[in-house]
Design a protein around this motif. Structure first.
Motif, PDB file in Angstrom:
ATOM      1  N   LEU A  36       0.872  -1.168   0.000  1.00 13.69           N
ATOM      2  CA  LEU A  36       0.000   0.000   0.000  1.00 13.69           C
ATOM      3  C   LEU A  36       0.905   1.213   0.000  1.00 13.69           C
ATOM      4  O   LEU A  36       1.693   1.403   0.917  1.00 13.69           O
ATOM      5  CB  LEU A  36      -0.914   0.016   1.226  1.00 13.69           C
ATOM      6  CG  LEU A  36      -1.732   1.299   1.429  1.00 13.69           C
ATOM      7  CD1 LEU A  36      -2.699   1.500   0.276  1.00 13.69           C
ATOM      8  CD2 LEU A  36      -2.468   1.268   2.741  1.00 13.69           C
ATOM      9  N   GLY A  37       0.811   2.027  -1.041  1.00 19.02           N
ATOM     10  CA  GLY A  37       1.579   3.263  -1.135  1.00 19.02           C
ATOM     11  C   GLY A  37       0.667   4.442  -0.843  1.00 19.02           C
ATOM     12  O   GLY A  37      -0.369   4.618  -1.495  1.00 19.02           O
ATOM     13  N   ILE A  38       1.047   5.234   0.146  1.00 20.16           N
ATOM     14  CA  ILE A  38       0.251   6.409   0.517  1.00 20.16           C
ATOM     15  C   ILE A  38       1.035   7.632   0.096  1.00 20.16           C
ATOM     16  O   ILE A  38       2.059   7.959   0.694  1.00 20.16           O
ATOM     17  CB  ILE A  38      -0.025   6.442   2.032  1.00 20.16           C
ATOM     18  CG1 ILE A  38      -0.731   5.162   2.456  1.00 20.16           C
ATOM     19  CG2 ILE A  38      -0.860   7.661   2.392  1.00 20.16           C
ATOM     20  CD1 ILE A  38      -0.885   5.018   3.937  1.00 20.16           C
ATOM     21  N   GLY A  39       0.563   8.303  -0.947  1.00 24.08           N
ATOM     22  CA  GLY A  39       1.198   9.513  -1.438  1.00 24.08           C
ATOM     23  C   GLY A  39       0.457  10.741  -0.976  1.00 24.08           C
ATOM     24  O   GLY A  39      -0.490  10.670  -0.187  1.00 24.08           O
ATOM     25  N   ARG A  40       0.885  11.874  -1.491  1.00 25.96           N
ATOM     26  CA  ARG A  40       0.221  13.120  -1.112  1.00 25.96           C
ATOM     27  C   ARG A  40      -1.169  13.215  -1.722  1.00 25.96           C
ATOM     28  O   ARG A  40      -2.112  13.669  -1.078  1.00 25.96           O
ATOM     29  CB  ARG A  40       1.090  14.294  -1.579  1.00 25.96           C
ATOM     30  CG  ARG A  40       0.775  15.574  -0.868  1.00 25.96           C
ATOM     31  CD  ARG A  40       1.805  16.643  -1.161  1.00 25.96           C
ATOM     32  NE  ARG A  40       1.081  17.814  -1.585  1.00 25.96           N
ATOM     33  CZ  ARG A  40       1.305  18.478  -2.706  1.00 25.96           C
ATOM     34  NH1 ARG A  40       2.251  18.113  -3.500  1.00 25.96           N
ATOM     35  NH2 ARG A  40       0.584  19.517  -3.007  1.00 25.96           N
ATOM     36  N   ASN A  41      -1.312  12.771  -2.959  1.00 24.50           N
ATOM     37  CA  ASN A  41      -2.590  12.898  -3.662  1.00 24.50           C
ATOM     38  C   ASN A  41      -3.072  11.585  -4.264  1.00 24.50           C
ATOM     39  O   ASN A  41      -3.858  11.598  -5.214  1.00 24.50           O
ATOM     40  CB  ASN A  41      -2.481  13.934  -4.786  1.00 24.50           C
ATOM     41  CG  ASN A  41      -2.284  15.324  -4.237  1.00 24.50           C
ATOM     42  OD1 ASN A  41      -2.866  15.676  -3.224  1.00 24.50           O
ATOM     43  ND2 ASN A  41      -1.434  16.094  -4.874  1.00 24.50           N
ATOM     44  N   GLN A  42      -2.601  10.446  -3.748  1.00 27.51           N
ATOM     45  CA  GLN A  42      -3.016   9.176  -4.328  1.00 27.51           C
ATOM     46  C   GLN A  42      -2.710   8.021  -3.390  1.00 27.51           C
ATOM     47  O   GLN A  42      -1.874   8.126  -2.503  1.00 27.51           O
ATOM     48  CB  GLN A  42      -2.309   8.935  -5.657  1.00 27.51           C
ATOM     49  CG  GLN A  42      -0.806   8.793  -5.527  1.00 27.51           C
ATOM     50  CD  GLN A  42      -0.118   8.749  -6.862  1.00 27.51           C
ATOM     51  OE1 GLN A  42      -0.712   9.085  -7.878  1.00 27.51           O
ATOM     52  NE2 GLN A  42       1.120   8.342  -6.875  1.00 27.51           N
ATOM     53  N   LEU A  43      -3.424   6.923  -3.600  1.00 25.56           N
ATOM     54  CA  LEU A  43      -3.151   5.657  -2.943  1.00 25.56           C
ATOM     55  C   LEU A  43      -2.853   4.635  -4.031  1.00 25.56           C
ATOM     56  O   LEU A  43      -3.524   4.605  -5.058  1.00 25.56           O
ATOM     57  CB  LEU A  43      -4.353   5.182  -2.119  1.00 25.56           C
ATOM     58  CG  LEU A  43      -4.745   6.010  -0.907  1.00 25.56           C
ATOM     59  CD1 LEU A  43      -5.990   5.418  -0.256  1.00 25.56           C
ATOM     60  CD2 LEU A  43      -3.618   6.077   0.084  1.00 25.56           C
ATOM     61  N   THR A  44      -1.852   3.792  -3.807  1.00 26.64           N
ATOM     62  CA  THR A  44      -1.444   2.811  -4.793  1.00 26.64           C
ATOM     63  C   THR A  44      -1.358   1.445  -4.129  1.00 26.64           C
ATOM     64  O   THR A  44      -0.898   1.324  -3.005  1.00 26.64           O
ATOM     65  CB  THR A  44      -0.063   3.163  -5.377  1.00 26.64           C
ATOM     66  OG1 THR A  44      -0.098   4.489  -5.878  1.00 26.64           O
ATOM     67  CG2 THR A  44       0.313   2.232  -6.502  1.00 26.64           C
ATOM     68  N   THR A  45      -1.792   0.422  -4.847  1.00 27.80           N
ATOM     69  CA  THR A  45      -1.674  -0.943  -4.357  1.00 27.80           C
ATOM     70  C   THR A  45      -1.495  -1.879  -5.541  1.00 27.80           C
ATOM     71  O   THR A  45      -1.650  -1.495  -6.696  1.00 27.80           O
ATOM     72  CB  THR A  45      -2.898  -1.357  -3.523  1.00 27.80           C
ATOM     73  OG1 THR A  45      -2.605  -2.594  -2.883  1.00 27.80           O
ATOM     74  CG2 THR A  45      -4.137  -1.480  -4.364  1.00 27.80           C
ATOM     75  N   ARG A  46      -1.169  -3.127  -5.235  1.00 28.61           N
ATOM     76  CA  ARG A  46      -1.001  -4.145  -6.266  1.00 28.61           C
ATOM     77  C   ARG A  46      -2.248  -5.009  -6.289  1.00 28.61           C
ATOM     78  O   ARG A  46      -2.714  -5.493  -5.265  1.00 28.61           O
ATOM     79  CB  ARG A  46       0.219  -4.998  -5.954  1.00 28.61           C
ATOM     80  CG  ARG A  46       0.368  -6.156  -6.932  1.00 28.61           C
ATOM     81  CD  ARG A  46       1.659  -6.887  -6.736  1.00 28.61           C
ATOM     82  NE  ARG A  46       2.702  -6.049  -7.301  1.00 28.61           N
ATOM     83  CZ  ARG A  46       3.932  -5.987  -6.827  1.00 28.61           C
ATOM     84  NH1 ARG A  46       4.275  -6.708  -5.798  1.00 28.61           N
ATOM     85  NH2 ARG A  46       4.830  -5.210  -7.380  1.00 28.61           N
ATOM     86  N   ARG A  47      -2.782  -5.189  -7.475  1.00 26.39           N
ATOM     87  CA  ARG A  47      -3.929  -6.063  -7.688  1.00 26.39           C
ATOM     88  C   ARG A  47      -3.505  -7.185  -8.628  1.00 26.39           C
ATOM     89  O   ARG A  47      -2.371  -7.245  -9.082  1.00 26.39           O
ATOM     90  CB  ARG A  47      -5.108  -5.276  -8.300  1.00 26.39           C
ATOM     91  CG  ARG A  47      -5.680  -4.264  -7.349  1.00 26.39           C
ATOM     92  CD  ARG A  47      -6.436  -4.975  -6.283  1.00 26.39           C
ATOM     93  NE  ARG A  47      -6.868  -4.060  -5.239  1.00 26.39           N
ATOM     94  CZ  ARG A  47      -7.048  -4.429  -4.004  1.00 26.39           C
ATOM     95  NH1 ARG A  47      -6.829  -5.658  -3.632  1.00 26.39           N
ATOM     96  NH2 ARG A  47      -7.447  -3.568  -3.101  1.00 26.39           N
ATOM     97  N   TRP A  48      -4.441  -8.057  -8.995  1.00 23.41           N
ATOM     98  CA  TRP A  48      -4.116  -9.173  -9.881  1.00 23.41           C
ATOM     99  C   TRP A  48      -3.586  -8.699 -11.224  1.00 23.41           C
ATOM    100  O   TRP A  48      -2.704  -9.316 -11.807  1.00 23.41           O
ATOM    101  CB  TRP A  48      -5.345 -10.043 -10.110  1.00 23.41           C
ATOM    102  CG  TRP A  48      -5.690 -10.881  -8.950  1.00 23.41           C
ATOM    103  CD1 TRP A  48      -6.647 -10.630  -8.018  1.00 23.41           C
ATOM    104  CD2 TRP A  48      -5.059 -12.089  -8.544  1.00 23.41           C
ATOM    105  NE1 TRP A  48      -6.661 -11.617  -7.069  1.00 23.41           N
ATOM    106  CE2 TRP A  48      -5.691 -12.530  -7.381  1.00 23.41           C
ATOM    107  CE3 TRP A  48      -4.019 -12.844  -9.068  1.00 23.41           C
ATOM    108  CZ2 TRP A  48      -5.321 -13.700  -6.730  1.00 23.41           C
ATOM    109  CZ3 TRP A  48      -3.656 -14.006  -8.411  1.00 23.41           C
ATOM    110  CH2 TRP A  48      -4.294 -14.413  -7.263  1.00 23.41           C
ATOM    111  N   ASN A  49      -4.128  -7.605 -11.734  1.00 17.23           N
ATOM    112  CA  ASN A  49      -3.746  -7.130 -13.062  1.00 17.23           C
ATOM    113  C   ASN A  49      -2.660  -6.057 -13.016  1.00 17.23           C
ATOM    114  O   ASN A  49      -2.450  -5.371 -14.002  1.00 17.23           O
ATOM    115  CB  ASN A  49      -4.974  -6.606 -13.807  1.00 17.23           C
ATOM    116  CG  ASN A  49      -5.668  -5.509 -13.045  1.00 17.23           C
ATOM    117  OD1 ASN A  49      -5.336  -5.221 -11.904  1.00 17.23           O
ATOM    118  ND2 ASN A  49      -6.643  -4.882 -13.680  1.00 17.23           N
ATOM    119  N   GLY A  50      -1.984  -5.879 -11.895  1.00 12.56           N
ATOM    120  CA  GLY A  50      -0.897  -4.908 -11.808  1.00 12.56           C
ATOM    121  C   GLY A  50      -1.169  -3.852 -10.757  1.00 12.56           C
ATOM    122  O   GLY A  50      -2.106  -3.953  -9.966  1.00 12.56           O
TER     123      GLY A  50
END
Length: 171
Positions: free
Chosen positions: A93-107
């Motif tokens: 789980l990546g917590i940025g200033r203006n976004q959240l990012t994670t890894r799912r099955w498709n990338g």
């Protein structure tokens, strides 16, 4: 700042950092750079399923395919895929200033704050409810081995900064 201005600042900072690198100076950091905090877990269920499948495949069909090389390669590749999935393809789980990012099955998948309905801390998991199609991102302490006590303060700050409801349901 507007997005156009942020892109212009980022572009000029990159150009200046390349020039400073050639001169042997330290790069400058951009005020609008997105410092992402990345929390890494460890998924164990799917790799265990692959390893158990490979062992069951090798043990139950040994008499049928005793001399066949493809039999041994198939069993070994399922086992190696499980080991690869366990050690290399880790959930994050990546917590940025203006976004959240994670890894799912498709990338890797990224969402902006306007796509989030609410963020909840429930016993053993963090749930991020999305507005689109009522999807949820669930970061589980048991299945994905995330340290929720470390992640929650950063997510709560992210939610407060973007006026997203953050609930703690620890009953």
């Amino acid at each position: 700042m507007s997005r156009k201005w942020e892109r212009m600042v980022r572009k000029n900072t990159n150009v200046l950092n390349k020039q400073r690198k050639k001169l042997g100076q330290k790069p400058i950091s951009s005020a609008s750079s997105d410092e992402t905090i990345r929390f890494v877990g460890r998924s164990w269920f799917f790799p265990l399923l692959l390893v158990v499948f490979s062992l069951l495949f090798l043990l139950t069909t040994y008499d049928l395919y005793n001399g066949d090389l493809v039999y041994w390669v198939t069993g070994a590749l399922y086992f190696l895929l499980g080991v690869f999935w366990y050690f290399v393809r880790r959930p994050f789980l990546g917590i940025g200033r203006n976004q959240l990012t994670t890894r799912r099955w498709n990338g890797d998948q990224t969402i902006r704050p306007d796509e989030i309905d609410q963020i909840s801390l429930v016993p053993g998991a963090i749930v991020i409810q999305l507005k689109t199609k009522k999807q949820r991102w669930v970061f589980n302490q048991f299945m994905q081995r995330f340290n929720l006590d470390e992640i929650w303060p950063h997510l709560r700050d992210f939610a407060a900064r973007h006026r997203i409801p953050a609930n703690e349901n620890l009953k």
